[in-house]
Motif scaffolding. Sequence first.
Motif, PDB file in Angstrom:
ATOM      1  N   TYR A 150       9.472  10.814  -2.663  1.00 59.27           N
ATOM      2  CA  TYR A 150       8.483  10.332  -3.622  1.00 59.27           C
ATOM      3  C   TYR A 150       9.109   9.262  -4.517  1.00 59.27           C
ATOM      4  CZ  TYR A 150       5.136  10.211  -7.429  1.00 59.27           C
ATOM      5  OH  TYR A 150       4.242   9.784  -8.367  1.00 59.27           O
ATOM      6  N   GLU A 151      10.337   9.525  -4.976  1.00 53.18           N
ATOM      7  CA  GLU A 151      11.004   8.582  -5.882  1.00 53.18           C
ATOM      8  C   GLU A 151      11.233   7.225  -5.224  1.00 53.18           C
ATOM      9  OE1 GLU A 151      11.951  11.795  -5.459  1.00 53.18           O
ATOM     10  OE2 GLU A 151      11.407  12.549  -7.443  1.00 53.18           O
ATOM     11  N   GLU A 152      11.639   7.240  -3.955  1.00 52.93           N
ATOM     12  CA  GLU A 152      11.859   5.982  -3.236  1.00 52.93           C
ATOM     13  C   GLU A 152      10.548   5.218  -3.064  1.00 52.93           C
ATOM     14  OE1 GLU A 152      15.620   7.411  -0.435  1.00 52.93           O
ATOM     15  OE2 GLU A 152      13.563   7.711   0.254  1.00 52.93           O
ATOM     16  N   ALA A 153       9.506   5.955  -2.706  1.00 55.63           N
ATOM     17  CA  ALA A 153       8.190   5.321  -2.524  1.00 55.63           C
ATOM     18  C   ALA A 153       7.698   4.733  -3.839  1.00 55.63           C
ATOM     19  CB  ALA A 153       7.189   6.343  -1.981  1.00 55.63           C
ATOM     20  N   TYR A 154       7.872   5.484  -4.927  1.00 57.71           N
ATOM     21  CA  TYR A 154       7.416   5.018  -6.235  1.00 57.71           C
ATOM     22  C   TYR A 154       8.179   3.766  -6.669  1.00 57.71           C
ATOM     23  CZ  TYR A 154       5.835   5.105 -11.052  1.00 57.71           C
ATOM     24  OH  TYR A 154       5.280   4.757 -12.255  1.00 57.71           O
ATOM     25  N   GLU A 156       9.637   1.547  -4.706  1.00 57.19           N
ATOM     26  CA  GLU A 156       9.207   0.418  -3.878  1.00 57.19           C
ATOM     27  C   GLU A 156       7.837  -0.083  -4.309  1.00 57.19           C
ATOM     28  OE1 GLU A 156       8.399  -0.829   0.775  1.00 57.19           O
ATOM     29  OE2 GLU A 156       9.362   1.099   0.367  1.00 57.19           O
ATOM     30  N   LEU A 157       6.954   0.848  -4.631  1.00 51.17           N
ATOM     31  CA  LEU A 157       5.618   0.483  -5.096  1.00 51.17           C
ATOM     32  C   LEU A 157       5.701  -0.299  -6.408  1.00 51.17           C
ATOM     33  CD1 LEU A 157       2.606   0.698  -4.572  1.00 51.17           C
ATOM     34  CD2 LEU A 157       2.627   2.926  -5.671  1.00 51.17           C
ATOM     35  N   ALA A 158       6.550   0.154  -7.322  1.00 44.78           N
ATOM     36  CA  ALA A 158       6.730  -0.547  -8.600  1.00 44.78           C
ATOM     37  C   ALA A 158       7.285  -1.955  -8.380  1.00 44.78           C
ATOM     38  CB  ALA A 158       7.656   0.256  -9.516  1.00 44.78           C
ATOM     39  N   LEU A 159       8.196  -2.089  -7.423  1.00 39.83           N
ATOM     40  CA  LEU A 159       8.766  -3.402  -7.115  1.00 39.83           C
ATOM     41  C   LEU A 159       7.693  -4.342  -6.566  1.00 39.83           C
ATOM     42  CD1 LEU A 159      11.227  -5.270  -6.833  1.00 39.83           C
ATOM     43  CD2 LEU A 159      11.585  -4.269  -4.572  1.00 39.83           C
ATOM     44  N   ILE A 160       6.880  -3.829  -5.651  1.00 37.06           N
ATOM     45  CA  ILE A 160       5.801  -4.653  -5.090  1.00 37.06           C
ATOM     46  C   ILE A 160       4.830  -5.067  -6.190  1.00 37.06           C
ATOM     47  CG2 ILE A 160       3.795  -4.636  -3.548  1.00 37.06           C
ATOM     48  CD1 ILE A 160       5.455  -2.787  -1.680  1.00 37.06           C
ATOM     49  N   ALA A 161       4.462  -4.124  -7.052  1.00 35.42           N
ATOM     50  CA  ALA A 161       3.542  -4.438  -8.154  1.00 35.42           C
ATOM     51  C   ALA A 161       4.136  -5.509  -9.065  1.00 35.42           C
ATOM     52  CB  ALA A 161       3.224  -3.182  -8.957  1.00 35.42           C
ATOM     53  N   SER A 162       5.409  -5.381  -9.350  1.00 33.12           N
ATOM     54  CA  SER A 162       6.086  -6.371 -10.196  1.00 33.12           C
ATOM     55  C   SER A 162       6.093  -7.746  -9.542  1.00 33.12           C
ATOM     56  CB  SER A 162       7.518  -5.918 -10.470  1.00 33.12           C
ATOM     57  OG  SER A 162       8.220  -6.892 -11.198  1.00 33.12           O
ATOM     58  N   GLU A 163       6.371  -7.792  -8.247  1.00 35.70           N
ATOM     59  CA  GLU A 163       6.376  -9.063  -7.526  1.00 35.70           C
ATOM     60  C   GLU A 163       4.996  -9.720  -7.550  1.00 35.70           C
ATOM     61  OE1 GLU A 163       7.798  -7.786  -3.697  1.00 35.70           O
ATOM     62  OE2 GLU A 163       9.878  -8.190  -4.209  1.00 35.70           O
ATOM     63  N   ILE A 164       3.965  -8.900  -7.389  1.00 36.98           N
ATOM     64  CA  ILE A 164       2.600  -9.438  -7.402  1.00 36.98           C
ATOM     65  C   ILE A 164       2.246  -9.935  -8.802  1.00 36.98           C
ATOM     66  CG2 ILE A 164       0.154  -8.825  -7.189  1.00 36.98           C
ATOM     67  CD1 ILE A 164       1.005  -6.945  -4.863  1.00 36.98           C
ATOM     68  N   VAL A 197       0.616  -5.936   0.253  1.00 32.63           N
ATOM     69  CA  VAL A 197      -0.538  -5.154  -0.202  1.00 32.63           C
ATOM     70  C   VAL A 197      -0.771  -3.976   0.744  1.00 32.63           C
ATOM     71  CG1 VAL A 197      -3.043  -5.196  -0.555  1.00 32.63           C
ATOM     72  CG2 VAL A 197      -1.622  -7.045  -1.462  1.00 32.63           C
ATOM     73  N   LYS A 198      -0.614  -4.186   2.043  1.00 30.64           N
ATOM     74  CA  LYS A 198      -0.757  -3.098   3.020  1.00 30.64           C
ATOM     75  C   LYS A 198       0.321  -2.042   2.793  1.00 30.64           C
ATOM     76  CE  LYS A 198      -1.867  -0.960   6.923  1.00 30.64           C
ATOM     77  NZ  LYS A 198      -1.923   0.456   6.635  1.00 30.64           N
ATOM     78  N   ARG A 199       1.547  -2.484   2.567  1.00 36.91           N
ATOM     79  CA  ARG A 199       2.655  -1.545   2.311  1.00 36.91           C
ATOM     80  C   ARG A 199       2.377  -0.763   1.031  1.00 36.91           C
ATOM     81  NH1 ARG A 199       6.291   1.960   4.111  1.00 36.91           N
ATOM     82  NH2 ARG A 199       8.139   2.025   2.801  1.00 36.91           N
ATOM     83  N   ALA A 200       1.896  -1.436   0.003  1.00 36.48           N
ATOM     84  CA  ALA A 200       1.563  -0.758  -1.250  1.00 36.48           C
ATOM     85  C   ALA A 200       0.487   0.298  -1.021  1.00 36.48           C
ATOM     86  CB  ALA A 200       1.113  -1.773  -2.303  1.00 36.48           C
ATOM     87  N   SER A 201      -0.497  -0.023  -0.221  1.00 30.11           N
ATOM     88  CA  SER A 201      -1.552   0.927   0.098  1.00 30.11           C
ATOM     89  C   SER A 201      -0.984   2.157   0.804  1.00 30.11           C
ATOM     90  CB  SER A 201      -2.605   0.249   0.973  1.00 30.11           C
ATOM     91  OG  SER A 201      -3.563   1.181   1.404  1.00 30.11           O
ATOM     92  N   ASP A 202      -0.095   1.936   1.757  1.00 26.84           N
ATOM     93  CA  ASP A 202       0.554   3.044   2.464  1.00 26.84           C
ATOM     94  C   ASP A 202       1.379   3.899   1.506  1.00 26.84           C
ATOM     95  OD1 ASP A 202      -0.552   2.157   4.839  1.00 26.84           O
ATOM     96  OD2 ASP A 202       1.290   1.176   5.542  1.00 26.84           O
ATOM     97  N   LEU A 203       2.097   3.254   0.603  1.00 25.26           N
ATOM     98  CA  LEU A 203       2.922   3.989  -0.360  1.00 25.26           C
ATOM     99  C   LEU A 203       2.069   4.807  -1.315  1.00 25.26           C
ATOM    100  CD1 LEU A 203       5.552   1.208  -1.114  1.00 25.26           C
ATOM    101  CD2 LEU A 203       5.995   3.372   0.063  1.00 25.26           C
ATOM    102  N   ILE A 204       0.944   4.250  -1.752  1.00 27.55           N
ATOM    103  CA  ILE A 204       0.029   4.982  -2.638  1.00 27.55           C
ATOM    104  C   ILE A 204      -0.501   6.220  -1.920  1.00 27.55           C
ATOM    105  CG2 ILE A 204      -2.237   4.899  -3.750  1.00 27.55           C
ATOM    106  CD1 ILE A 204      -1.550   1.915  -4.415  1.00 27.55           C
ATOM    107  N   THR A 205      -0.893   6.065  -0.669  1.00 32.77           N
ATOM    108  CA  THR A 205      -1.386   7.194   0.119  1.00 32.77           C
ATOM    109  C   THR A 205      -0.305   8.261   0.259  1.00 32.77           C
ATOM    110  OG1 THR A 205      -2.905   5.768   1.333  1.00 32.77           O
ATOM    111  CG2 THR A 205      -2.339   7.863   2.364  1.00 32.77           C
ATOM    112  N   PHE A 206       0.924   7.835   0.545  1.00 33.25           N
ATOM    113  CA  PHE A 206       2.044   8.762   0.675  1.00 33.25           C
ATOM    114  C   PHE A 206       2.278   9.517  -0.633  1.00 33.25           C
ATOM    115  CE2 PHE A 206       6.533   9.629  -0.129  1.00 33.25           C
ATOM    116  CZ  PHE A 206       6.847  10.450   0.947  1.00 33.25           C
ATOM    117  N   CYS A 207       2.307   8.801  -1.753  1.00 33.31           N
ATOM    118  CA  CYS A 207       2.565   9.423  -3.054  1.00 33.31           C
ATOM    119  C   CYS A 207       1.449  10.418  -3.419  1.00 33.31           C
ATOM    120  CB  CYS A 207       2.716   8.366  -4.145  1.00 33.31           C
ATOM    121  SG  CYS A 207       4.267   7.434  -4.038  1.00 33.31           S
ATOM    122  N   GLN A 208       0.209  10.047  -3.170  1.00 36.17           N
ATOM    123  CA  GLN A 208      -0.904  10.953  -3.458  1.00 36.17           C
ATOM    124  C   GLN A 208      -0.802  12.224  -2.629  1.00 36.17           C
ATOM    125  OE1 GLN A 208      -4.209   8.282  -2.699  1.00 36.17           O
ATOM    126  NE2 GLN A 208      -4.521   7.914  -4.880  1.00 36.17           N
TER     127      GLN A 208
END
Length: 69
Positions: free
Chosen positions: A8-12, A14-22, A36-47
């Motif tokens: 979860y921590e790794e996914a979170y 990576e998601l934060a990094l993608i959000a920051s880049e965007i 954006v696709k990777r972020a969507s996958d990470l959000i699904t994984f975290c949920q």
Amino acid sequence: MEKIKLTYEEAYKELALIASEIENETISVDVLAVKVKRASDLITFCQAKLKSTESEVNKIIAQMENSTQ
């Protein structure tokens, strides 16, 4: 999602990094859809991970309550 075991921590992170880049517009248009696709996958994984953890914790609490009665 992916074959490698992801925490979860790794996914979170990576998601934060993608959000920051965007947000900082440091992602090129060429890779934006991929990110954006990777972020969507990470959000699904975290949920899913949060729901699974919540379910496990609720089971443990229920077992504890039943053992004290």
